[in-house]
Design an enzyme around this catalytic site. Structure first.
Site, PDB file in Angstrom:
ATOM      1  N   ARG A 102       0.845  -1.201   0.000  1.00 19.55           N
ATOM      2  CA  ARG A 102       0.000   0.000   0.000  1.00 19.55           C
ATOM      3  C   ARG A 102       0.875   1.243   0.000  1.00 19.55           C
ATOM      4  NH1 ARG A 102      -4.971   0.599   4.008  1.00 19.55           N
ATOM      5  NH2 ARG A 102      -3.348   1.325   5.419  1.00 19.55           N
ATOM      6  N   THR A 106      -1.617   7.337  -0.113  1.00 24.36           N
ATOM      7  CA  THR A 106      -2.938   7.140  -0.767  1.00 24.36           C
ATOM      8  C   THR A 106      -3.651   5.881  -0.288  1.00 24.36           C
ATOM      9  OG1 THR A 106      -1.967   5.833  -2.548  1.00 24.36           O
ATOM     10  CG2 THR A 106      -2.059   8.231  -2.871  1.00 24.36           C
ATOM     11  N   ASP A 198       0.145  -1.592  12.268  1.00 27.05           N
ATOM     12  CA  ASP A 198       0.672  -2.147  11.018  1.00 27.05           C
ATOM     13  C   ASP A 198       1.136  -3.578  11.277  1.00 27.05           C
ATOM     14  OD1 ASP A 198       2.657  -2.925   8.992  1.00 27.05           O
ATOM     15  OD2 ASP A 198       2.383  -0.892   8.246  1.00 27.05           O
ATOM     16  N   ASP A 201       4.785  -4.532  10.259  1.00 24.49           N
ATOM     17  CA  ASP A 201       5.787  -3.929  11.145  1.00 24.49           C
ATOM     18  C   ASP A 201       5.823  -4.639  12.492  1.00 24.49           C
ATOM     19  OD1 ASP A 201       6.621  -2.089   9.297  1.00 24.49           O
ATOM     20  OD2 ASP A 201       5.487  -0.410  10.138  1.00 24.49           O
TER      21      ASP A 201
HETATM   22  C1  PRP Z   1      -1.143  -4.411   4.652  1.00 26.90           C
HETATM   23  C2  PRP Z   1      -1.859  -5.721   4.888  1.00 26.90           C
HETATM   24  C3  PRP Z   1      -2.684  -5.885   3.644  1.00 26.90           C
HETATM   25  C4  PRP Z   1      -3.031  -4.451   3.311  1.00 26.90           C
HETATM   26  C5  PRP Z   1      -4.464  -4.190   3.693  1.00 26.90           C
HETATM   27  O1  PRP Z   1      -0.062  -4.600   3.844  1.00 26.90           O
HETATM   28  O2  PRP Z   1      -0.993  -6.782   5.113  1.00 26.90           O
HETATM   29  O3  PRP Z   1      -1.976  -6.485   2.582  1.00 26.90           O
HETATM   30  O4  PRP Z   1      -2.162  -3.612   4.067  1.00 26.90           O
HETATM   31  O5  PRP Z   1      -4.864  -2.929   3.308  1.00 26.90           O
HETATM   32  P1  PRP Z   1      -5.968  -2.679   2.207  1.00 26.90           P
HETATM   33  O6  PRP Z   1      -7.108  -3.575   2.515  1.00 26.90           O
HETATM   34  O7  PRP Z   1      -6.318  -1.216   2.398  1.00 26.90           O
HETATM   35  O8  PRP Z   1      -5.365  -2.919   0.859  1.00 26.90           O
HETATM   36  P2  PRP Z   1       1.012  -3.442   3.468  1.00 26.90           P
HETATM   37  O9  PRP Z   1       0.661  -2.815   2.156  1.00 26.90           O
HETATM   38  O10 PRP Z   1       1.165  -2.512   4.613  1.00 26.90           O
HETATM   39  O11 PRP Z   1       2.326  -4.263   3.201  1.00 26.90           O
HETATM   40  P3  PRP Z   1       3.204  -5.212   4.145  1.00 26.90           P
HETATM   41  O12 PRP Z   1       2.424  -6.484   4.311  1.00 26.90           O
HETATM   42  O13 PRP Z   1       4.431  -5.394   3.340  1.00 26.90           O
HETATM   43  O14 PRP Z   1       3.446  -4.508   5.452  1.00 26.90           O
HETATM   44  N1  URA Z   2      -2.526  -2.613   7.050  1.00 25.36           N
HETATM   45  C1  URA Z   2      -2.196  -2.854   8.342  1.00 25.36           C
HETATM   46  O1  URA Z   2      -1.176  -3.505   8.619  1.00 25.36           O
HETATM   47  N2  URA Z   2      -2.979  -2.337   9.301  1.00 25.36           N
HETATM   48  C2  URA Z   2      -4.088  -1.617   9.042  1.00 25.36           C
HETATM   49  O2  URA Z   2      -4.778  -1.178   9.980  1.00 25.36           O
HETATM   50  C3  URA Z   2      -4.417  -1.376   7.706  1.00 25.36           C
HETATM   51  C4  URA Z   2      -3.618  -1.892   6.718  1.00 25.36           C
END
Ligand code: PRP
Ligand code: URA
Length: 207
Positions: A102, A106, A198, A201
């Site tokens: 993400r 945005t 997150d 993280d």
């Molecule tokens: C997080 C999570 C999902 C996404 C959800 O990933 O693991 O994949 O956000 O958000 P959405 O429903 O609004 O698309 P992120 O993009 O933070 O990546 P990561 O898993 O590498 O931390």
């Molecule tokens: N991705 C995350 O890891 N946490 C949230 O709350 C939304 C998107």
């Protein structure tokens, strides 16, 4: 009904630890694994089986064996926190990967990686991604799986927002969503409230 809320008391108990901001990555990883076991058990409840017989040391015993190919697809990177548990439940599954990130300002997800086993059209596919926030990552991931021929797809997540559930249900009404909880809302930067922060993280100790 595409939404299945797994309201198991052990799952609810684990969620408290996952949400707690004091939980360190080692415990967070262990809890992510435990709750994923419960989700996987629920999401595999209706897998097709066939009659089978084995010889015990005493006699023949008839039973049921799983009768489908299974593919598990973690959405990188947070989905990796669920993978081992799901493979504990379905150890013969093959594994695909989708890399999705993400944009921080945005909240729009873009794909940076994809690799799948062959013949997804013959498989039950479990896409695993712990957070269903806007639903953008999930819809993009499911689009990709369907382009590869998958048509029996289930989404396993650990915390869902109502917006994400609605978005997936609208775009892919055939996909079953398994989650232990649907939270209150998204905030103005599209994080789930109360959520757990997150997930990636917290799983990997990054900021
Ligand atoms: C997080 C999570 C999902 C996404 C959800 O990933 O693991 O994949 O956000 O958000 P959405 O429903 O609004 O698309 P992120 O993009 O933070 O990546 P990561 O898993 O590498 O931390
Ligand atoms: N991705 C995350 O890891 N946490 C949230 O709350 C939304 C998107």
């Amino acid at each position: 009904m595409s939404l299945h809320v797994v309201s198991h008391p052990i799952a609810q108990d684990i969620l408290l630890t996952l949400r707690d901001k004091r939980t360190h990555p080692d415990t967070f990883r262990a809890m992510a694994r435990r709750i994923s076991l419960l989700l996987a058990a629920e999401a595999t409840r209706d897998l097709p089986t066939r009659a089978a017989t084995v010889e015990t040391p005493l006699a023949s015993a008839s039973g049921r064996a799983i009768d489908t190919d299974i593919v598990v697809v973690p959405v990188l990177r947070a989905g990796l926190g669920m993978l081992e548990a799901v493979l504990d439940v379905v150890p013969t599954a093959r594994v695909g990967h989708i890399g999705m990130q993400r944009d921080e300002s945005t909240a729009i997800a873009s794909q940076y990686y994809a690799k799948f086993p062959a013949r997804l059209d013959r498989c039950v596919v479990y896409m695993i991604d712990p957070m269903l926030a806007t639903g953008g990552s999930a819809v993009a991931g499911i689009d990709l799986l369907k382009q590869q021929g998958a048509h029996d797809i289930r989404l396993l997540c650990i915390v869902a927002a109502p917006e994400g559930v609605r978005t997936v249900e609208h775009a892919h009404p055939d996909v079953r969503i398994y989650t232990p909880v649907v939270d209150e809302r998204l905030n103005d930067v599209k994080f789930i409230v109360p959520g757990l922060g997150d997930f990636g993280d917290r799983l990997f100790g990054t900021e």
